[in-house]
Design a protein around this motif. Structure first.
Motif, PDB file in Angstrom:
ATOM      1  N   PHE A  61      81.580  99.007 -45.754  1.00 50.78           N
ATOM      2  CA  PHE A  61      80.497  99.977 -45.872  1.00 50.78           C
ATOM      3  C   PHE A  61      79.748  99.690 -47.171  1.00 50.78           C
ATOM      4  CE2 PHE A  61      83.083 101.817 -42.681  1.00 50.78           C
ATOM      5  CZ  PHE A  61      82.223 102.570 -41.892  1.00 50.78           C
ATOM      6  N   THR A  62      78.443  99.482 -47.023  1.00 44.36           N
ATOM      7  CA  THR A  62      77.609  99.052 -48.141  1.00 44.36           C
ATOM      8  C   THR A  62      76.473 100.042 -48.355  1.00 44.36           C
ATOM      9  OG1 THR A  62      78.064  96.763 -47.510  1.00 44.36           O
ATOM     10  CG2 THR A  62      76.236  97.141 -49.030  1.00 44.36           C
ATOM     11  N   CYS A  63      76.267 100.430 -49.586  1.00 45.07           N
ATOM     12  CA  CYS A  63      75.175 101.353 -49.891  1.00 45.07           C
ATOM     13  C   CYS A  63      73.854 100.594 -49.860  1.00 45.07           C
ATOM     14  CB  CYS A  63      75.377 101.995 -51.262  1.00 45.07           C
ATOM     15  SG  CYS A  63      74.041 103.150 -51.691  1.00 45.07           S
ATOM     16  N   THR A  64      72.951 101.025 -48.984  1.00 46.08           N
ATOM     17  CA  THR A  64      71.651 100.360 -48.876  1.00 46.08           C
ATOM     18  C   THR A  64      70.600 101.033 -49.758  1.00 46.08           C
ATOM     19  OG1 THR A  64      71.047 101.719 -46.958  1.00 46.08           O
ATOM     20  CG2 THR A  64      72.139  99.614 -46.514  1.00 46.08           C
ATOM     21  N   ASN A  65      71.058 101.975 -50.576  1.00 49.19           N
ATOM     22  CA  ASN A  65      70.139 102.628 -51.510  1.00 49.19           C
ATOM     23  C   ASN A  65      70.191 101.947 -52.880  1.00 49.19           C
ATOM     24  OD1 ASN A  65      68.325 104.853 -52.368  1.00 49.19           O
ATOM     25  ND2 ASN A  65      70.077 105.423 -53.642  1.00 49.19           N
ATOM     26  N   CYS A  66      71.409 101.822 -53.426  1.00 47.46           N
ATOM     27  CA  CYS A  66      71.529 101.203 -54.755  1.00 47.46           C
ATOM     28  C   CYS A  66      72.019  99.754 -54.692  1.00 47.46           C
ATOM     29  CB  CYS A  66      72.471 102.025 -55.635  1.00 47.46           C
ATOM     30  SG  CYS A  66      74.214 101.990 -55.108  1.00 47.46           S
ATOM     31  N   TRP A  67      72.622  99.370 -53.570  1.00 46.62           N
ATOM     32  CA  TRP A  67      73.186  98.025 -53.395  1.00 46.62           C
ATOM     33  C   TRP A  67      74.195  97.682 -54.496  1.00 46.62           C
ATOM     34  CZ3 TRP A  67      72.308  95.898 -48.806  1.00 46.62           C
ATOM     35  CH2 TRP A  67      71.140  96.234 -48.116  1.00 46.62           C
ATOM     36  N   GLU A  68      74.857  98.702 -55.031  1.00 52.62           N
ATOM     37  CA  GLU A  68      75.818  98.484 -56.117  1.00 52.62           C
ATOM     38  C   GLU A  68      77.256  98.760 -55.685  1.00 52.62           C
ATOM     39  OE1 GLU A  68      75.303  97.289 -59.061  1.00 52.62           O
ATOM     40  OE2 GLU A  68      73.108  97.195 -58.994  1.00 52.62           O
ATOM     41  N   TRP A  69      77.426  99.224 -54.462  1.00 52.87           N
ATOM     42  CA  TRP A  69      78.774  99.613 -54.032  1.00 52.87           C
ATOM     43  C   TRP A  69      79.039  99.166 -52.604  1.00 52.87           C
ATOM     44  CZ3 TRP A  69      80.313 102.717 -49.934  1.00 52.87           C
ATOM     45  CH2 TRP A  69      81.680 103.073 -49.908  1.00 52.87           C
ATOM     46  N   TYR A  70      80.278  98.734 -52.375  1.00 47.69           N
ATOM     47  CA  TYR A  70      80.747  98.463 -51.018  1.00 47.69           C
ATOM     48  C   TYR A  70      82.262  98.640 -51.000  1.00 47.69           C
ATOM     49  CZ  TYR A  70      82.534  93.873 -52.476  1.00 47.69           C
ATOM     50  OH  TYR A  70      83.230  92.869 -53.090  1.00 47.69           O
ATOM     51  N   ALA A  71      82.806  98.910 -49.829  1.00 47.26           N
ATOM     52  CA  ALA A  71      84.257  99.070 -49.692  1.00 47.26           C
ATOM     53  C   ALA A  71      84.653  98.829 -48.243  1.00 47.26           C
ATOM     54  CB  ALA A  71      84.694 100.466 -50.131  1.00 47.26           C
ATOM     55  N   ALA A  72      85.813  98.210 -48.060  1.00 47.54           N
ATOM     56  CA  ALA A  72      86.369  98.012 -46.719  1.00 47.54           C
ATOM     57  C   ALA A  72      87.100  99.290 -46.319  1.00 47.54           C
ATOM     58  CB  ALA A  72      87.325  96.825 -46.707  1.00 47.54           C
ATOM     59  N   ILE A  73      86.641  99.915 -45.248  1.00 44.44           N
ATOM     60  CA  ILE A  73      87.213 101.198 -44.828  1.00 44.44           C
ATOM     61  C   ILE A  73      87.473 101.170 -43.322  1.00 44.44           C
ATOM     62  CG2 ILE A  73      86.915 103.709 -44.767  1.00 44.44           C
ATOM     63  CD1 ILE A  73      84.852 103.418 -47.008  1.00 44.44           C
ATOM     64  N   ARG A  74      88.656 101.627 -42.934  1.00 45.43           N
ATOM     65  CA  ARG A  74      88.955 101.794 -41.515  1.00 45.43           C
ATOM     66  C   ARG A  74      88.202 103.021 -41.013  1.00 45.43           C
ATOM     67  NH1 ARG A  74      94.907 103.066 -39.068  1.00 45.43           N
ATOM     68  NH2 ARG A  74      94.719 104.669 -40.657  1.00 45.43           N
ATOM     69  N   ILE A  75      87.636 102.928 -39.828  1.00 45.17           N
ATOM     70  CA  ILE A  75      86.833 104.031 -39.293  1.00 45.17           C
ATOM     71  C   ILE A  75      87.634 105.332 -39.282  1.00 45.17           C
ATOM     72  CG2 ILE A  75      85.432 104.832 -37.352  1.00 45.17           C
ATOM     73  CD1 ILE A  75      84.394 102.270 -38.692  1.00 45.17           C
ATOM     74  N   LEU A  76      88.909 105.241 -38.929  1.00 46.14           N
ATOM     75  CA  LEU A  76      89.761 106.425 -38.889  1.00 46.14           C
ATOM     76  C   LEU A  76      89.819 107.129 -40.240  1.00 46.14           C
ATOM     77  CD1 LEU A  76      91.809 108.111 -37.198  1.00 46.14           C
ATOM     78  CD2 LEU A  76      93.593 106.575 -38.039  1.00 46.14           C
ATOM     79  N   ASP A  77      89.771 106.355 -41.319  1.00 46.81           N
ATOM     80  CA  ASP A  77      89.917 106.912 -42.668  1.00 46.81           C
ATOM     81  C   ASP A  77      88.588 107.320 -43.300  1.00 46.81           C
ATOM     82  OD1 ASP A  77      92.653 106.341 -42.461  1.00 46.81           O
ATOM     83  OD2 ASP A  77      92.360 104.307 -43.224  1.00 46.81           O
ATOM     84  N   LEU A  78      87.517 107.121 -42.584  1.00 51.80           N
ATOM     85  CA  LEU A  78      86.193 107.415 -43.125  1.00 51.80           C
ATOM     86  C   LEU A  78      85.949 108.923 -43.184  1.00 51.80           C
ATOM     87  CD1 LEU A  78      83.628 105.720 -43.951  1.00 51.80           C
ATOM     88  CD2 LEU A  78      82.777 106.176 -41.641  1.00 51.80           C
ATOM     89  N   ASP A  79      85.275 109.375 -44.246  1.00 51.53           N
ATOM     90  CA  ASP A  79      84.881 110.784 -44.326  1.00 51.53           C
ATOM     91  C   ASP A  79      83.903 111.104 -43.198  1.00 51.53           C
ATOM     92  OD1 ASP A  79      86.408 111.095 -46.590  1.00 51.53           O
ATOM     93  OD2 ASP A  79      84.726 110.807 -47.977  1.00 51.53           O
TER      94      ASP A  79
END
Length: 264
Positions: free
Chosen positions: A142-160
């Motif tokens: 999951f990558t932030c397309t606003n600041c392009w400064e953050w990303y993280a590998a997240i399982r869909i089940l664990d997503l907020d």
């Protein structure tokens, strides 16, 4: 049999695993753990062939095979026995009898049993539950397309339910199916791309991020479908935007349509 020494035994075992009762039990056990099969289901009425079809290429099949190979198969022992046969230290001697041996008799009895097929409505339920389990266990960057400064590998089940960037607070997160090297190369450009492939990826990322921003976790669930484009996902989410059987059914249909588009 001597030729088996030079074969890929693990591949051969995997290809024939569905015929084995041990693998059937492993598959059922894992399917129940994943919630794709009711614990009240009478396992004696389940066709392993139908189960394999339902769970083919899913996390359930993969996990069942891993457990089968680690707990039920002595691969090294088989290799050792085959090498002894090849060397001649162990010989295979045919025995002719008028009646089947106890082991053969048992195999013949099992083969002659009529297996009750799973009712179509139950099979549909299994397929839907399997799809839900597969999609929820998919991992995306999951990558932030606003600041392009953050990303993280997240399982869909664990997503907020409504995930947001911990850096800037934006909910415009794009779930990308890339490896980390590709991802780093892409986000380092901060949305300023030049090549055609990067522009195409950027458009896809922005559309996906827009869906996650609007619909949250259900959008990520739908986008985890094989071959499901942001356009497909938006059409699905307009109809159903809550994770459940209906949403999974729509994703399954979209995956089938994507497969048809690919090969037709």
């Amino acid at each position: 049999m001597r030729s088996l020494v030079h074969e890929d035994l693990e591949r051969l075992i995997k290809r024939s695993a569905w015929r084995l009762g041990l693998f059937k039990r492993r598959l059922i056990h894992v399917a129940r753990r994943f919630g794709a099969l009711s614990k009240r289901r009478d396992v004696t009425t389940i066709s392993v062939r139908r189960l394999m079809e339902a769970f083919k290429d899913t996390a359930i099949e993969e996990e069942a095979y891993k457990e089968f190979m680690s707990n039920d198969v002595d691969l090294e022992g088989v290799k050792k026995l085959l090498s002894w046969i090849e060397e001649g230290s162990v010989k295979i001697v045919p025995i002719h009898t008028e009646t089947p041996s106890p082991l053969t008799r048992r195999a013949l009895e099992r083969a002659s049993r009529k297996t009750e097929l799973i009712p179509p409505e139950r099979m549909h339920k299994i397929i839907v539950e399997s799809a839900k389990a597969r999609l929820l266990n998919e991992v995306r960057y999951f990558t932030c397309t606003n600041c392009w400064e953050w990303y993280a590998a997240i399982r869909i089940l664990d997503l907020d339910e409504h995930p947001s960037c911990p850096r800037c607070g934006s909910r415009a997160l794009a779930p990308l199916d890339l490896d980390e090297h590709q991802l780093r190369r892409f986000i380092d450009k901060h949305g300023k791309v030049v090549s055609y492939s990067d522009r195409r990826l950027l458009r896809k990322a922005l559309k996906a991020a827009n869906l996650v921003e609007r619909y949250g976790k259900p959008a990520a669930f739908v986008l985890a479908g094989r071959g499901v484009s942001p356009e497909d996902a938006e059409e699905i989410l307009r109809e159903v935007s809550v994770i459940g059987d209906k949403l999974a059914e729509l994703v399954i249909d979209a995956e089938r349509n994507a497969l048809r588009r690919r090969f037709l």
